[in-house]
Design a protein around this motif. Sequence first.
Motif, short mmCIF file in Angstrom:
data_model
loop_
_atom_site.label_atom_id
_atom_site.label_comp_id
_atom_site.label_asym_id
_atom_site.label_seq_id
_atom_site.Cartn_x
_atom_site.Cartn_y
_atom_site.Cartn_z
N PHE A 127 74.82 56.56 37.52
CA PHE A 127 75.12 55.68 36.39
C PHE A 127 74.16 54.49 36.35
CE2 PHE A 127 77.51 52.10 34.51
CZ PHE A 127 77.60 52.61 33.23
N ARG A 128 73.84 53.99 37.54
CA ARG A 128 72.91 52.86 37.62
C ARG A 128 71.55 53.22 37.00
NH1 ARG A 128 74.54 47.65 38.25
NH2 ARG A 128 73.00 46.46 39.38
N ALA A 129 71.10 54.43 37.28
CA ALA A 129 69.83 54.85 36.70
C ALA A 129 69.93 54.88 35.17
CB ALA A 129 69.43 56.22 37.23
N TYR A 130 71.10 55.30 34.72
CA TYR A 130 71.31 55.35 33.28
C TYR A 130 71.21 53.95 32.65
CZ TYR A 130 73.60 56.17 28.80
OH TYR A 130 73.88 56.22 27.47
N THR A 131 71.91 52.97 33.23
CA THR A 131 71.89 51.63 32.62
C THR A 131 70.55 50.93 32.84
OG1 THR A 131 72.82 50.59 34.60
CG2 THR A 131 74.37 51.28 32.89
N THR A 132 69.77 51.45 33.77
CA THR A 132 68.46 50.84 34.02
C THR A 132 67.41 51.33 33.01
OG1 THR A 132 69.03 50.70 36.33
CG2 THR A 132 66.71 50.51 35.82
N ASP A 133 67.73 52.44 32.40
CA ASP A 133 66.81 52.99 31.40
C ASP A 133 66.98 52.20 30.11
OD1 ASP A 133 65.24 54.53 29.82
OD2 ASP A 133 66.43 56.37 30.00
#
Length: 460
Positions: A127-133
């Motif tokens: 999820f973190r990777a998602y919000t970092t995009d």
Amino acid sequence: MAVRGNFSSKLGFIAAAAGSAVGLGNIWGFPYEAGAGGGAIFVLVYLFFCFALCFPVMLTELAIGRKSGRNAVGAFNALGHRKWNFIGKLGVLSGVLILSFYNVIAGWAFGYTFEMAAGNFAITESFRAYTTDIFAVGGYGLMFMICTAFIVSKGVSAGIEKAAKILMPLLIVMMLSLIIYALFLPNAMAGIKFFLLPDFTKLNLSVVFNAMGQAFFSLSLGMGTFITYGSYINKKDNLVTSAALITLTDVGIAIIAGLMIFPLIGFVSGGTLSGVGRGPELIFVTLPYIFGEIGGSAGSIVGMAFFSLLCFAALTSTVSLLEVPVAYVVDEFKMSRKKAAWLMSGIVYLIGIPSLLGNGYSAYFSEFITYVNVTTSTDFLNFIVNVANDSFLPLGGSLMVFFAAHIWKKQNLDAEIAIGFEGYQDSFIRKYLQFVIPFLLPATLFIIFAMIVLVTFFGF
Ligand code: TRP
């Protein structure tokens, strides 16, 4: 004067007001706050705030709005107390701040609709990777803001009322079905117990603060949403039953969301309830995992349906958040509604950028040092939640009630509430209001507000 909107009917008003109240606050915010706040004990305190204290605040806002027929700031002028319109200005500011982060989360939910459609259930692992995009999530957020601005630019329209009347019941049906599904999963009961059986040893000040902030946020109170919406309603309507209906719907949906999520957490964690994200990521991690369990195209369809309905619920809320500042500039600065809607939403989007960046992309905003005692850090989004939800809303609510009781005068408030309500004079609700509104309510809220500021910002 620019043309003001109007609700087409009483049901239209209820749908729009309930649409404002029901949103990410219920389905995203409530379960995660309850999870972080010790479960059932948080729920109890939250219920107390909703019914005992927030309900009278809602009535007060509606009465001020209907009597004055103006926006959150103009209402104070129209009642002859221009000096007190700073309360409305605080509300406009709160609206802008809340919408700035709210739109970021709505953007995530919007993006998830497509992720689910594509069967990307593995998103739970990163999820973190998602919000970092941020180009992706920022883009979805931008689209969401554009939808909001478009609706608000058209005025308090019949379109959104109609859509709300169909889509909100659908969302409820969907959540009820998920509850039934969840209850049959192994370890579901561990989650239900956590959500429903209070552990009084977990009661502390931070539970009380967060429950209060959550109650105001979920009911859309303390910033003049209901002053603004109240200005569009009819003298014949009964404010008390309207407020009761809105409160019950909102609280009911929050409880349903809890009953849906906690058994799932019980299942996912194997009954320990630990190791499952309890922060803002909660519904974005737990639910897709379950949709993945359902699997295949069925999982995709359920996931897509869920997140698109959630987006719709969020949209009726963002519309109401944007409506407050827009009604203010339309009424007070004679700007056209269209221009006001696009201008305000642009400003809000920009203010939301740190909240967008603070979820992994920017180290600075992800570990934002806000407190005077500089030992704790928080991400920017959470910081705005502390400031706007947990502090400004209760402060705004207590000021409004204080204003209504002592400046505008409680006889006038009482008279406005009485209009449209036969038998109000001898009702229990009148006695209750007479008891809480003059001192108890503003004083309680104010004391808690002062404590929140001391604890949150000065580390007492
Ligand atoms: N109540 C909405 C929710 O639960 C959010 C919201 C809409 C709001 N308008 C508001 C919160 C005004 C505070 C004030 O998602």
